[in-house]
Write a protein that holds these residues in place. Structure first.
Motif, PDB file in Angstrom:
ATOM      1  N   HIS A   7      42.100 -11.293  -8.801  1.00 31.87           N
ATOM      2  CA  HIS A   7      43.240 -10.507  -8.302  1.00 31.87           C
ATOM      3  C   HIS A   7      43.873 -11.245  -7.118  1.00 31.87           C
ATOM      4  O   HIS A   7      43.413 -11.129  -5.986  1.00 31.87           O
ATOM      5  N   LEU A   8      44.920 -12.025  -7.411  1.00 33.72           N
ATOM      6  CA  LEU A   8      45.572 -12.838  -6.382  1.00 33.72           C
ATOM      7  C   LEU A   8      47.094 -12.736  -6.527  1.00 33.72           C
ATOM      8  O   LEU A   8      47.606 -12.656  -7.645  1.00 33.72           O
ATOM      9  N   HIS A   9      47.788 -12.744  -5.396  1.00 30.57           N
ATOM     10  CA  HIS A   9      49.254 -12.681  -5.404  1.00 30.57           C
ATOM     11  C   HIS A   9      49.872 -13.985  -4.912  1.00 30.57           C
ATOM     12  O   HIS A   9      49.307 -14.652  -4.048  1.00 30.57           O
ATOM     13  N   THR A  10      51.040 -14.312  -5.472  1.00 34.76           N
ATOM     14  CA  THR A  10      51.769 -15.517  -5.058  1.00 34.76           C
ATOM     15  C   THR A  10      53.157 -15.109  -4.554  1.00 34.76           C
ATOM     16  O   THR A  10      53.495 -13.920  -4.521  1.00 34.76           O
ATOM     17  N   THR A  11      53.950 -16.124  -4.232  1.00 37.16           N
ATOM     18  CA  THR A  11      55.337 -15.884  -3.795  1.00 37.16           C
ATOM     19  C   THR A  11      56.189 -15.259  -4.897  1.00 37.16           C
ATOM     20  O   THR A  11      57.290 -14.787  -4.624  1.00 37.16           O
ATOM     21  N   ALA A  12      55.693 -15.250  -6.149  1.00 33.66           N
ATOM     22  CA  ALA A  12      56.475 -14.598  -7.216  1.00 33.66           C
ATOM     23  C   ALA A  12      56.562 -13.094  -6.973  1.00 33.66           C
ATOM     24  O   ALA A  12      57.497 -12.435  -7.418  1.00 33.66           O
ATOM     25  N   SER A  13      55.568 -12.519  -6.246  1.00 30.70           N
ATOM     26  CA  SER A  13      55.720 -11.128  -5.794  1.00 30.70           C
ATOM     27  C   SER A  13      55.628 -11.131  -4.270  1.00 30.70           C
ATOM     28  O   SER A  13      56.479 -11.750  -3.624  1.00 30.70           O
ATOM     29  N   ASP A  14      54.632 -10.506  -3.678  1.00 35.89           N
ATOM     30  CA  ASP A  14      54.645 -10.395  -2.217  1.00 35.89           C
ATOM     31  C   ASP A  14      53.576 -11.212  -1.507  1.00 35.89           C
ATOM     32  O   ASP A  14      53.204 -10.909  -0.378  1.00 35.89           O
ATOM     33  N   GLY A  15      53.074 -12.265  -2.170  1.00 35.18           N
ATOM     34  CA  GLY A  15      52.179 -13.198  -1.471  1.00 35.18           C
ATOM     35  C   GLY A  15      52.997 -14.239  -0.725  1.00 35.18           C
ATOM     36  O   GLY A  15      54.213 -14.333  -0.918  1.00 35.18           O
ATOM     37  N   ILE A  16      52.340 -15.035   0.121  1.00 31.11           N
ATOM     38  CA  ILE A  16      53.110 -16.050   0.856  1.00 31.11           C
ATOM     39  C   ILE A  16      52.807 -17.473   0.382  1.00 31.11           C
ATOM     40  O   ILE A  16      53.407 -18.423   0.865  1.00 31.11           O
ATOM     41  N   PHE A  17      51.872 -17.640  -0.577  1.00 30.52           N
ATOM     42  CA  PHE A  17      51.574 -18.976  -1.100  1.00 30.52           C
ATOM     43  C   PHE A  17      52.019 -19.074  -2.552  1.00 30.52           C
ATOM     44  O   PHE A  17      51.874 -18.119  -3.310  1.00 30.52           O
ATOM     45  N   ASP A  18      52.547 -20.245  -2.929  1.00 29.70           N
ATOM     46  CA  ASP A  18      52.940 -20.388  -4.336  1.00 29.70           C
ATOM     47  C   ASP A  18      51.698 -20.698  -5.180  1.00 29.70           C
ATOM     48  O   ASP A  18      50.586 -20.853  -4.650  1.00 29.70           O
ATOM     49  N   ALA A  19      51.893 -20.776  -6.502  1.00 30.98           N
ATOM     50  CA  ALA A  19      50.758 -20.892  -7.425  1.00 30.98           C
ATOM     51  C   ALA A  19      49.926 -22.146  -7.142  1.00 30.98           C
ATOM     52  O   ALA A  19      48.689 -22.118  -7.197  1.00 30.98           O
ATOM     53  N   GLU A  20      50.599 -23.242  -6.855  1.00 35.61           N
ATOM     54  CA  GLU A  20      49.904 -24.500  -6.568  1.00 35.61           C
ATOM     55  C   GLU A  20      49.021 -24.355  -5.314  1.00 35.61           C
ATOM     56  O   GLU A  20      47.858 -24.768  -5.290  1.00 35.61           O
ATOM     57  N   GLU A  21      49.575 -23.737  -4.283  1.00 38.57           N
ATOM     58  CA  GLU A  21      48.809 -23.533  -3.040  1.00 38.57           C
ATOM     59  C   GLU A  21      47.636 -22.573  -3.270  1.00 38.57           C
ATOM     60  O   GLU A  21      46.551 -22.753  -2.719  1.00 38.57           O
ATOM     61  N   ILE A  22      47.873 -21.554  -4.099  1.00 35.25           N
ATOM     62  CA  ILE A  22      46.789 -20.605  -4.411  1.00 35.25           C
ATOM     63  C   ILE A  22      45.634 -21.339  -5.101  1.00 35.25           C
ATOM     64  O   ILE A  22      44.469 -21.157  -4.749  1.00 35.25           O
ATOM     65  N   ALA A  23      45.954 -22.214  -6.055  1.00 33.74           N
ATOM     66  CA  ALA A  23      44.897 -22.960  -6.765  1.00 33.74           C
ATOM     67  C   ALA A  23      44.112 -23.826  -5.774  1.00 33.74           C
ATOM     68  O   ALA A  23      42.882 -23.931  -5.865  1.00 33.74           O
ATOM     69  N   ARG A  24      44.820 -24.403  -4.826  1.00 34.47           N
ATOM     70  CA  ARG A  24      44.150 -25.232  -3.810  1.00 34.47           C
ATOM     71  C   ARG A  24      43.204 -24.371  -2.958  1.00 34.47           C
ATOM     72  O   ARG A  24      42.054 -24.735  -2.711  1.00 34.47           O
ATOM     73  N   LEU A  25      43.680 -23.201  -2.543  1.00 35.56           N
ATOM     74  CA  LEU A  25      42.860 -22.302  -1.718  1.00 35.56           C
ATOM     75  C   LEU A  25      41.664 -21.766  -2.512  1.00 35.56           C
ATOM     76  O   LEU A  25      40.567 -21.596  -1.980  1.00 35.56           O
ATOM     77  N   VAL A  26      41.892 -21.496  -3.796  1.00 37.00           N
ATOM     78  CA  VAL A  26      40.821 -21.018  -4.680  1.00 37.00           C
ATOM     79  C   VAL A  26      39.707 -22.061  -4.726  1.00 37.00           C
ATOM     80  O   VAL A  26      38.531 -21.748  -4.568  1.00 37.00           O
TER      81      VAL A  26
END
Ligand SMILES: [Zn+2]
Ligand SMILES: [Zn+2]
Length: 280
Positions: A7-26
């Motif tokens: 369960h993770l959010h990106t800039t496509a909704s109300d997160g502040i990291f884009d998908a690429e950044e989310i994968a890096r953080l994951v």
């Protein structure tokens, strides 16, 4: 061993990291299977799938569907296809409804002597337009001292500038996701502030509509994990979990934190993965 965060959010909704950044953080959090579940949009899924592949991570495409007005009844859908035309058109309609609602609230605020630069707000809000955008604009103009005050005095349910939301019911969202061959899961029951006498019969209704799981390991369920875990398994539902990471602040979870307190995370994530494949 799978270490999931589903369960993770990106800039496509109300997160502040884009998908690429989310994968890096994951990857940095030693999570090995993740799911992007943005609110009512599939926009980040192709990029997230690519980023997961490049990093050798397992990825489950997902979405979080808003239902039941402002009651935080959200239905997660796992295994959605990013180009599913039926879902895309439902989400376009939901975005249109959200916009109309915000315009309705801005009109009410104007009538109360609180004019807002509504065109500016619409232009900068993106696809997750919501009441927080109005609340922040009210604060900037000095109409209120805090976002909380804006909600308590004007924007909350039953307050003078409130305008109801026309979302689908949770049962409709469950059926829709089942029709699109996705696996519907009830998100964060701990955030649904209904008494159990109301929630339990609804759970039965949703299960009859095709609900397949409960998101037990979510930060909002803290203190009640054994309760929800037992209940899900007793009812033959999948157990899922995720941090609901948005921006790294304390109001939502941190990536990977739910994997640490989820006793059968590997088996449960694997069971969800199999269910997604079965229905695909
Ligand atoms: Zn939610
Ligand atoms: Zn969420």
């Amino acid at each position: 061993m799978i270490r999931p965060d589903l369960h993770l959010h990106t800039t496509a909704s109300d997160g502040i990291f884009d998908a690429e950044e989310i994968a890096r953080l994951v990857q940095r959090a030693n999570v090995t299977m993740f799911s992007v579940t943005d609110h009512d949009t599939l926009d980040a899924l192709p990029e997230a799938a690519d980023a997961a592949y490049d990093r050798g991570l397992a990825f489950l495409p997902g979405v979080e569907v808003s239902t039941e007005g402002d009651d935080e009844v959200h239905i997660l859908g796992y295994g959605v296809r990013y180009d599913d035309e039926v879902l895309l058109s439902c989400f376009r309609q939901a975005a249109e409804d959200r916009k109309n609602r915000i315009l309705g609230m801005a009109d009410k605020l104007k009538a109360l002597g609180m004019a807002l630069p509504i065109e500016d707000i619409l232009a900068h809000a993106g696809s997750s337009l919501g009441r927080p955008h109005l609340a922040r604009a009210m604060m900037e103009r000095g109409y209120v001292d805090s976002v909380q005050q804006a909600f308590e005095q004007y924007l909350g349910k039953g307050k003078p500038a409130y305008f109801p939301r026309t979302t689908m019911t949770a049962a409709q969202a469950v059926s829709l996701l089942r029709d699109r061959r996705a696996v519907p899961v009830l998100a964060h029951p701990g955030l649904i502030h209904w008494p159990l006498e109301r929630l339990m019969p609804m759970l039965k209704v949703w299960q009859e509509a095709g609900l397949k799981g409960i998101e037990v390991y979510h930060p909002a369920n803290q203190g009640n994990y054994p309760y929800w875990d037992r209940l899900a398994r007793q009812r033959g539902l999948l157990v899922t979990g995720g941090s609901d990471f948005h921006d790294g602040t304390s109001s939502h979870g941190q990536i990977g934190e739910t994997a640490d307190i989820w006793p059968h995370a590997c088996d449960d994530a694997w069971a969800l993965f199999r269910a997604v494949n079965k229905h695909a």
